[in-house]
Design a protein around this motif. Structure first.
Motif, mmCIF file in Angstrom:
data_model
loop_
_atom_site.group_PDB
_atom_site.id
_atom_site.type_symbol
_atom_site.label_atom_id
_atom_site.label_comp_id
_atom_site.label_asym_id
_atom_site.label_seq_id
_atom_site.Cartn_x
_atom_site.Cartn_y
_atom_site.Cartn_z
ATOM 1 N N ASP A 86 40.125 17.067 -45.708
ATOM 2 C CA ASP A 86 39.757 16.954 -44.300
ATOM 3 C C ASP A 86 41.010 16.884 -43.418
ATOM 4 O O ASP A 86 41.190 17.649 -42.479
ATOM 5 C CB ASP A 86 38.882 15.702 -44.135
ATOM 6 C CG ASP A 86 38.413 15.506 -42.692
ATOM 7 O OD1 ASP A 86 38.621 16.409 -41.877
ATOM 8 O OD2 ASP A 86 37.839 14.434 -42.404
ATOM 9 N N LEU A 87 41.925 15.972 -43.778
ATOM 10 C CA LEU A 87 43.118 15.788 -42.949
ATOM 11 C C LEU A 87 44.029 17.010 -42.973
ATOM 12 O O LEU A 87 44.666 17.342 -41.978
ATOM 13 C CB LEU A 87 43.886 14.551 -43.424
ATOM 14 C CG LEU A 87 43.207 13.206 -43.143
ATOM 15 C CD1 LEU A 87 43.966 12.074 -43.839
ATOM 16 C CD2 LEU A 87 43.100 12.926 -41.651
ATOM 17 N N LYS A 88 44.073 17.651 -44.115
ATOM 18 C CA LYS A 88 45.013 18.768 -44.246
ATOM 19 C C LYS A 88 44.542 20.037 -43.540
ATOM 20 O O LYS A 88 45.337 20.947 -43.327
ATOM 21 C CB LYS A 88 45.279 19.069 -45.729
ATOM 22 C CG LYS A 88 46.152 18.014 -46.379
ATOM 23 C CD LYS A 88 46.887 18.531 -47.576
ATOM 24 C CE LYS A 88 47.756 17.453 -48.215
ATOM 25 N NZ LYS A 88 49.177 17.684 -48.002
ATOM 26 N N THR A 89 43.243 20.116 -43.227
ATOM 27 C CA THR A 89 42.738 21.352 -42.632
ATOM 28 C C THR A 89 42.655 21.296 -41.106
ATOM 29 O O THR A 89 42.274 22.274 -40.470
ATOM 30 C CB THR A 89 41.329 21.672 -43.183
ATOM 31 O OG1 THR A 89 40.534 20.485 -43.141
ATOM 32 C CG2 THR A 89 41.398 22.189 -44.602
ATOM 33 N N ARG A 90 43.007 20.160 -40.529
ATOM 34 C CA ARG A 90 42.845 20.038 -39.072
ATOM 35 C C ARG A 90 43.915 20.792 -38.293
ATOM 36 O O ARG A 90 45.051 20.940 -38.753
ATOM 37 C CB ARG A 90 42.887 18.551 -38.678
ATOM 38 C CG ARG A 90 41.701 17.805 -39.248
ATOM 39 C CD ARG A 90 41.702 16.371 -38.813
ATOM 40 N NE ARG A 90 40.571 15.682 -39.403
ATOM 41 C CZ ARG A 90 40.235 14.429 -39.114
ATOM 42 N NH1 ARG A 90 40.959 13.749 -38.241
ATOM 43 N NH2 ARG A 90 39.200 13.879 -39.687
ATOM 44 N N ARG A 91 43.569 21.164 -37.094
ATOM 45 C CA ARG A 91 44.510 21.885 -36.226
ATOM 46 C C ARG A 91 45.707 20.993 -35.887
ATOM 47 O O ARG A 91 46.848 21.440 -35.925
ATOM 48 C CB ARG A 91 43.813 22.327 -34.946
ATOM 49 C CG ARG A 91 44.777 22.956 -33.950
ATOM 50 C CD ARG A 91 44.068 23.632 -32.794
ATOM 51 N NE ARG A 91 43.398 24.847 -33.218
ATOM 52 C CZ ARG A 91 42.135 25.139 -32.932
ATOM 53 N NH1 ARG A 91 41.399 24.288 -32.239
ATOM 54 N NH2 ARG A 91 41.598 26.261 -33.333
ATOM 55 N N SER A 92 45.424 19.724 -35.606
ATOM 56 C CA SER A 92 46.508 18.811 -35.229
ATOM 57 C C SER A 92 47.550 18.727 -36.345
ATOM 58 O O SER A 92 48.737 18.606 -36.102
ATOM 59 C CB SER A 92 45.943 17.419 -34.943
ATOM 60 O OG SER A 92 45.209 16.969 -36.061
ATOM 61 N N ARG A 93 47.076 18.822 -37.581
ATOM 62 C CA ARG A 93 47.993 18.745 -38.713
ATOM 63 C C ARG A 93 48.861 20.008 -38.779
ATOM 64 O O ARG A 93 50.062 19.926 -39.020
ATOM 65 C CB ARG A 93 47.174 18.565 -39.994
ATOM 66 C CG ARG A 93 47.992 18.232 -41.207
ATOM 67 C CD ARG A 93 48.227 19.441 -42.068
ATOM 68 N NE ARG A 93 49.126 19.133 -43.162
ATOM 69 C CZ ARG A 93 49.269 19.892 -44.219
ATOM 70 N NH1 ARG A 93 48.556 20.990 -44.336
ATOM 71 N NH2 ARG A 93 50.119 19.567 -45.146
ATOM 72 N N PHE A 94 48.261 21.158 -38.553
ATOM 73 C CA PHE A 94 49.033 22.408 -38.538
ATOM 74 C C PHE A 94 50.126 22.334 -37.469
ATOM 75 O O PHE A 94 51.267 22.725 -37.671
ATOM 76 C CB PHE A 94 48.112 23.613 -38.261
ATOM 77 C CG PHE A 94 47.430 24.153 -39.496
ATOM 78 C CD1 PHE A 94 46.850 23.309 -40.434
ATOM 79 C CD2 PHE A 94 47.366 25.527 -39.726
ATOM 80 C CE1 PHE A 94 46.221 23.808 -41.563
ATOM 81 C CE2 PHE A 94 46.737 26.040 -40.859
ATOM 82 C CZ PHE A 94 46.171 25.174 -41.780
ATOM 83 N N ARG B 2 51.416 19.620 -36.208
ATOM 84 C CA ARG B 2 52.429 18.620 -36.553
ATOM 85 C C ARG B 2 53.462 19.209 -37.527
ATOM 86 O O ARG B 2 54.668 19.001 -37.374
ATOM 87 C CB ARG B 2 51.755 17.391 -37.165
ATOM 88 C CG ARG B 2 52.671 16.190 -37.288
ATOM 89 C CD ARG B 2 51.973 15.027 -37.965
ATOM 90 N NE ARG B 2 51.611 15.376 -39.335
ATOM 91 C CZ ARG B 2 50.447 15.075 -39.893
ATOM 92 N NH1 ARG B 2 49.520 14.432 -39.213
ATOM 93 N NH2 ARG B 2 50.195 15.410 -41.139
ATOM 94 N N VAL B 3 52.972 19.935 -38.524
ATOM 95 C CA VAL B 3 53.886 20.529 -39.505
ATOM 96 C C VAL B 3 54.826 21.506 -38.813
ATOM 97 O O VAL B 3 56.047 21.476 -39.010
ATOM 98 C CB VAL B 3 53.100 21.236 -40.628
ATOM 99 C CG1 VAL B 3 54.041 22.065 -41.496
ATOM 100 C CG2 VAL B 3 52.364 20.213 -41.480
ATOM 101 N N THR C 205 47.502 26.411 -47.648
ATOM 102 C CA THR C 205 46.474 26.118 -46.640
ATOM 103 C C THR C 205 46.457 27.135 -45.524
ATOM 104 O O THR C 205 45.474 27.239 -44.798
ATOM 105 C CB THR C 205 46.751 24.741 -45.992
ATOM 106 O OG1 THR C 205 47.491 23.973 -46.906
ATOM 107 C CG2 THR C 205 45.478 24.030 -45.658
ATOM 108 N N THR C 206 47.562 27.833 -45.364
ATOM 109 C CA THR C 206 47.585 28.812 -44.285
ATOM 110 C C THR C 206 46.997 30.158 -44.736
ATOM 111 O O THR C 206 46.869 31.059 -43.927
ATOM 112 C CB THR C 206 49.022 29.024 -43.774
ATOM 113 O OG1 THR C 206 49.889 29.094 -44.900
ATOM 114 C CG2 THR C 206 49.446 27.881 -42.876
ATOM 115 N N TYR D 32 42.661 27.852 -47.462
ATOM 116 C CA TYR D 32 42.030 27.080 -46.390
ATOM 117 C C TYR D 32 40.552 26.868 -46.661
ATOM 118 O O TYR D 32 40.024 25.760 -46.535
ATOM 119 C CB TYR D 32 42.231 27.771 -45.032
ATOM 120 C CG TYR D 32 41.801 26.870 -43.884
ATOM 121 C CD1 TYR D 32 42.691 25.955 -43.345
ATOM 122 C CD2 TYR D 32 40.502 26.907 -43.399
ATOM 123 C CE1 TYR D 32 42.303 25.093 -42.336
ATOM 124 C CE2 TYR D 32 40.099 26.050 -42.382
ATOM 125 C CZ TYR D 32 41.004 25.147 -41.851
ATOM 126 O OH TYR D 32 40.613 24.291 -40.862
#
Lengths: 515, 723
Positions: A326-334, A336-337, A396-397, A402
């Motif tokens: 869940d956390l790894k697929t969020r837009r905010s996470r993308f 942030r990275v 994930t990208t 994804y």
């Protein structure tokens, strides 16, 4: 062979070298900084000398560069050279530059910084020591104490996060520190002389000058008082509950003391983010009883409630594969990275995850009965193991990666029925039970029980080890209660569990408890 | 390719007579060698003379122009034996290495050399690695000079004195047919200063002349009866010749003699620190015009009796300032004064520390004590420098807050992306399965394994002696094996014979891990026989595996990528459990990251500039899934893997973070997998100058993923209020 007539004129101050030490770590460019200074001084007609002890210190260890600059003296013939020092004398330094805050502390500790003459220029960023980094919980030293020591020891203390200034200007810390030194006005050279030294150095001139410029502004600005502790340890800004969590927010305001509102708010936000609003309500339900007990037995600070609320929120949002996906697929996470790696718009970014779901994690995610069956059935287990014994790298990208994680994340709806959920919630109930039982009889012990949850963290073996340690502590409760100071003894057990990851200290201490 | 390039600086070696040289001590030494007409130079790198070797490498063209030959010796013993060329021929030769460890290795050749004596000047330049920053046992080279009767120079640490010492050293060697040792302390090697240059000299008699006109003299060979004659010669001929030269040429210096009826005797290398102390005590000006008589021993062995007589006559007392122990010179002076019946009181280690570096503060306190005893009126008690103020109860010389808890030791460690780190991570993982083992360490970067976070390694007996250090653990009474480590540097230095050959011969079952990082990395990245890069001056690319198999090892595993943690772990497990007998050797190969970065960075910069597609990889940690346990750091210790405040208001422990200095070596991911750590690690690839295909694919992905991410956001909407 040289017999010199010596006459000392005590009426005027004897010519004296300017003495400078640079405390740095190997590979940070302390040598470049020293070279700039020597070059600048020699260009100005000074005698300049620098020494260092590189050795193996070049490999990230702490090291000192030492410089002396001697102004030309009228009446002294050419070729008569001053005798310059090879190493710093405590108490005699005019300038100390430290490339990091703990190194500034080391300069103070070694007596290199004195209130009668030393200008201390230090970067406040931290390069954590191995001891600080490897601690199982929080092993960081108090940065505020280091800054206060700098103020207490120095004649003038110039500090800033020079590492960040340098990075912002695409340069290295030595350029920013050199700028601060120029700005401080402590050396008898004008700004242009500093800049010319950088130009003559010939490497990365433009970026070095930009960082120099930023450093100069810091060095030139008066800065007299230590920043407050609060300014250094700024708490992250708390988020506020949105429309869907208004019932819970209202309840927090109505049923709970104001002192715990920030923690409870963070808690309900986490619960809703993790599962749903109902889960947030469950969370508050569980805390209601603790709140009542704290009201009755506490001192009005509601520490027990606050800490229980903190660790309950963390426990109820345990990191299962669903949560991680869940956390790894969020837009905010993308986003942030992309920001963390400093990627520009024109660049393409690919993110690869290192996942290692084993049979245990897979079973955990299944409905409880099925999960138990998988763990207990040899052939099924070994079949799954064949696919799960190796770690996997998931991009994930990429669409495939994804979608895989997206699907895992969407198992959230089934989470309440999962094997892991049932196991965790049984343990949560047991833990809350311990806290409730203790709260009346021994408030301090109840608080320690709440904080013991800090041991449970990590994944895989780390999580198992933490859980075992936690279980050990909970099992020791009856024995601890029999003796005096149960709370402080439990705290010592917790500290022992966090002292090493082999469990040696805890085991040694437990043998005392059992007896 | 060495870590530091002196390509620009070596042009200073061409300076001619009268020109002023500005630069580092070691560069000045090289210039002095050229000014002395040296025919050959050899040595072995190691702090503090690594840079001297690097300068000589970069100056190879200049050396060749002058007809001088330069070698990277296989070991210090090789370097010392090279001086044999000066035994029969009037060839000036110089060798250099780190002391005392290098002198230990060289001592056999040095003893033979000094027994027979030399015709041409033979200079042994030792980098004295003593005191702060040293990585070796604290001993003195002085003992070697005494036992073999090699004259020992310890010049004042300014470039003029150092250059003079080199030139005079050759002359002294020739005048007394004795090799001369020039001791340079670590700070003197790296001191930046200036001196007036002379022209370089092409030797009158060359290597060619020697080879074409061979000479032998059996009386120079150490075999009875010549060896007994040599001992007599040393005492009856060479020593007096040396003393005569030292006196006549005034190698030792007297300052302000007659100014007081007491004085200081000091090793030349300590001169600047002594003057610094005298200046602070108001007993000298900054130009070294001292109020106290000084006898500066630029030659610390032999002691010149007549000069001691002269300095001590009429003085109540002298203070011998001699760094390190045993106090050889002080003992010598005691005997000398007593024999000569001179009543001067001799102080030394009674006023200065017996052991340890003579730091500025130690020197200051010692000299103050001496002067206060003999002429307290010279000291202004109200203006004592801070470091010399007495510590009385309740008052500290430095009224600063105690912050000892906040300042941790910061020893050196493996660099970011170091390929040696995974080797020790793998061993940690193997030990989780098979229990702890006895680990014998070696000298090299890999010795950092003894420090946190690895804490692996019980002993280190010397360079290349890792395997030898485990030799005793060879018993049939247990199936448990000892593990030893050795670097490629140590392997070629002597480890092939002392460790590997020895283990084969003695039927050892132990595991030896050879850390092959393509360079002599710890000493600054010099090339070795097995270096993978081509070197125009040397032969490289000779595989360690061939050598190991050549001496009879059957069980050899080569790991060509040390970041493959699971391969390393599995090989180690197999080596520790296999029933096959004989030594097990794992050769773990990956290029030293410092050198790799130095090689690749300019290429990447160039590619980026010219618009080529460049992929940069680095690691990161998701702070929302990191729980702050720091297991990953305990298994890695990479400088770029660190901690930061936890952004989660509910959590207290700092989370792990990866700094931008990450070089994407891959260990973090391997650790996460092999140790089943956590899913917080990610590897991000940044593609600069993407191709059209890259961009197209990225756009498609973004569209689909963006659509799904919209759905996630809709699901989460309303939980958090947006300001």
């Amino acid at each position: 062979m040289n017999t010199t007539e010596v006459s000392f004129d005590r009426s005027r101050p004897a010519p004296r070298a300017i003495k400078i030490a640079i405390l740095a770590m190997g590979g940070e460019g302390g040598g470049v900084l020293a070279d700039w200074m020597v070059d600048m001084a020699e260009e100005a007609g000074y005698y300049a000398q620098t020494t260092s002890v590189p050795g193996v210190a070049q490999r990230t260890g702490a090291t000192i560069y030492y410089l002396e600059m001697f102004a030309p003296v009228a009446g002294v013939g050419a070729g008569v050279a001053p005798v310059l020092g090879m190493m710093p004398t405590p108490g005699e330094l005019d300038i100390v530059l430290a490339s990091e805050l703990m190194e500034a502390g080391r300069a103070v500790q070694r007596g290199l910084v004195t209130v009668d003459k030393t200008l201390l220029i230090a970067s406040t960023h931290r390069v954590y020591s191995m001891t600080e980094k490897t601690a199982m919980a929080d092993g960081r030293v108090d940065a505020q104490r280091l800054i206060e020591a700098g103020y207490a020891a120095a004649q003038r203390f110039v500090h800033a996060d020079f590492a960040r200034l340098a990075e912002q200007n695409g340069s290295v810390i030595s350029a920013a520190l050199f700028g601060a030194l120029a700005g401080s006005g402590k050396l008898p050279f004008v700004r242009d002389q500093f800049e010319q030294a950088i130009r003559r150095g010939g490497v990365g001139i433009d970026t070095s000058l930009a960082a120099f410029n930023a450093g100069f502004a810091v060095g030139a600005s008066p800065q007299a008082v230590a920043p407050s502790r609060a300014a250094i340890h700024a708490e992250p800004a708390a988020a506020a509950p949105g429309a869907r969590l208004q019932p819970q927010a209202t309840r927090i305001g109505r049923d709970f003391p104001a002192a715990v509102e920030p923690t409870l708010t963070a808690g309900v936000l986490r619960m809703a983010d993790y599962q749903d609003e109902k889960y947030a309500t469950d969370y508050l339900d569980r805390l209601a009883a603790i709140c009542e007990l704290d009201r009755r037995h506490g001192d009005g600070t509601y520490r027990l409630l606050n800490e229980t609320a903190r660790y309950l929120a963390l426990w109820m949002s345990y990191e299962d594969t669903i949560r991680v996906a869940d956390l790894k697929t969020r837009r905010s996470r993308f986003e942030r990275v992309t920001q963390e790696i400093g990627a520009a718009k024109a660049q393409v970014v690919q993110i690869n995850e290192f996942m290692h779901p084993r049979v245990e994690e897979i079973a955990d995610t299944m409905p409880a009965a099925l999960g138990r069956w998988l763990l207990a059935t040899g052939w099924a287990r070994s079949l799954v193991h064949r696919f799960a014994h190796k770690g996997r790298v998931i991009q994930t990208t990429s669409l495939r990666g994804y979608l895989l994680l997206y699907c895992v994340a969407s198992l959230k709806g089934m989470r309440r029925k999962s094997l892991r959920f049932q196991a965790e919630h049984a343990k949560i109930a047991e833990w809350l039970g311990h806290i409730q039982t203790q709260a009346g009889a021994d408030y301090a012990l109840a608080l320690e029980v709440a904080e013991s949850q800090r041991l449970v963290k990590g994944y895989g073996d780390t999580h198992i080890r933490g859980t075992l340690n936690f279980d050990t502590l909970m099992a020791a409760l009856p024995a601890l209660r029999k003796g005096p100071d149960a709370a402080s003894r439990l705290r010592r057990l917790r500290e022992a569990a966090l002292a090493d990851d082999s469990g040696k200290q805890l085991a040694a201490m437990m043998s005392g408890v059992a007896a | 390719m060495a870590e530091r390039s002196f390509k620009n600086e070596v042009e200073k070696l061409r300076l001619g007579a009268g020109e002023e040289f500005h630069g580092e001590g070691i560069l000045a030494v090289t210039k002095a060698l050229l000014q002395s007409g040296v025919s050959y130079v050899a040595g072995y790198q190691g702090a503090p003379i690594s840079h001297l070797m690097d300068v000589l490498t970069d100056a190879n063209d200049i050396l060749e122009e002058l007809g001088a030959h330069f070698e990277h010796s296989a070991s210090e013993a090789t370097a010392a034996a090279t001086l044999a060329a000066s035994v029969n021929y009037p060839l000036r030769g110089a060798i250099t290495f780190k002391s005392t460890v290098g002198t230990n290795v060289a001592s056999d050749a040095l003893a033979n050399l000094s027994s027979g004596g030399v015709t041409g000047g033979a200079l042994i330049i030792v980098g004295e690695d003593y005191g702060e920053g040293s990585s070796i046992m604290q001993e003195r080279s002085h003992a070697f000079a005494m036992k073999s009767q090699i004259w020992l120079l310890d010049p004042r640490p300014n470039l003029t004195s150092i250059v003079n010492a080199v030139e005079q050293g050759f002359e002294l060697s020739e005048a007394s047919n004795t090799p001369v040792m020039l001791e340079l302390r670590i700070r003197a090697c790296h001191v930046h200063g200036r001196f007036i240059a002379k022209d370089n000299v092409r030797p009158a008699f060359t290597l060619k002349d020697a080879l074409e006109n061979p000479v032998r003299d059996v009386s120079r060979i150490v075999l009875p009866p010549a060896s007994f004659v040599h001992e007599q010669e040393k005492i009856t001929k060479r020593w007096p010749a040396a003393v005569k030269f030292i006196e006549e040429r005034q190698l030792n210096e007297f300052f302000a003699d007659g100014a007081q009826d007491f004085g200081l005797v000091l090793q030349g290398g300590l001169y600047n620190t002594v003057i610094n102390a005298l200046v602070l005590l108001g007993l000298s000006d900054a130009f070294g015009n001292s109020k106290i008589p000084l006898y500066v021993m630029n030659v610390t062995y032999p002691v010149v009796d007549s000069e001691i007589d002269r300095f001590c006559s009429g003085k109540r007392a002298i203070l011998m300032i001699e760094e390190g122990q045993p106090d050889y010179i002080e003992q010598n002076l005691h005997a000398l004064l007593r024999r000569a019946g001179i009543p001067t009181t001799l102080h030394g280690k009674d006023m200065l520390p017996m052991a340890g570096e003579y730091t500025a503060a130690a020197m200051l306190k010692g000299i103050l004590r001496f002067v206060q005893q003999y002429a307290p009126q010279l000291i202004d008690q109200t203006a004592l420098p801070i470091a010399a103020r007495p510590v009385t109860a309740g008052s500290k010389p430095f009224p600063v807050p105690v912050i000892d808890q906040e300042v941790h030791a910061r020893p050196p460690s493996f660099c970011t992306g170091c390929p040696e780190r995974p080797i020790f991570t793998a061993l940690k993982l193997v030990e989780r399965e098979l229990g702890t083992h006895h680990v014998s360490s070696d000298i090299g970067c890999h010795l950092f394994s003894i420090l946190p976070p690895f804490n692996l390694g019980a002993t280190t007996m010397g360079y290349g002696l890792g395997a030898a250090g485990a030799a005793a653990f060879n018993t049939r009474e247990t199936s448990k094996r000892a593990i030893s480590f050795m670097g490629d540097g140590g392997f070629w230095h002597n480890g092939l014979t002392s460790g590997v050959g020895n283990a084969v011969f003695n039927k050892s079952d132990n595991l030896l891990v050879i850390v092959d990082n393509n360079y002599s990395a710890a000493t600054g990245g010099q090339d070795l026989l097995s270096s993978r890069g081509a070197n125009p001056l040397r032969v490289t690319q000779v595989p360690i595996e061939n050598a190991v198999r050549g001496v009879g090892v059957k069980w050899v595993r080569k790991i060509t990528n040390t970041y493959k943690l699971e391969d390393l772990r599995d090989s180690m497990r197999e080596a520790l459990t296999t029933t096959e007998s004989g030594p097990k050797v794992i050769i773990a190969q990956s290029e030293c990251m410092l050198n790799k970065q130095r090689r690749e960075k300019p290429l990447v910069r160039k590619a980026l500039k010219s618009g080529e597609r460049v992929v940069r990889e680095r690691f990161g940690v998701d702070s929302d899934t990191c729980t702050g346990d720091h297991s990953c750091i305990r298994l890695s210790g990479c400088p770029s893997l660190t901690i930061k405040p936890n952004p989660d208001p509910l959590r207290k422990d700092p989370v792990v973070t990866v700094q931008n200095s990450c070089v994407g070596c891959g260990l973090c991911g391997e650790v996460a997998h092999a140790a089943v750590l956590c899913p917080s690690f990610y590897r991000a690839a940044t593609i600069s100058n993407p191709t059209r295909f890259d961009r197209l694919r990225d756009r498609v992905r973004r569209t689909v993923i963006g659509f799904l991410q919209d759905r996630i956001e809709r699901r989460l909407a309303g939980i958090e209020s947006i300001h």
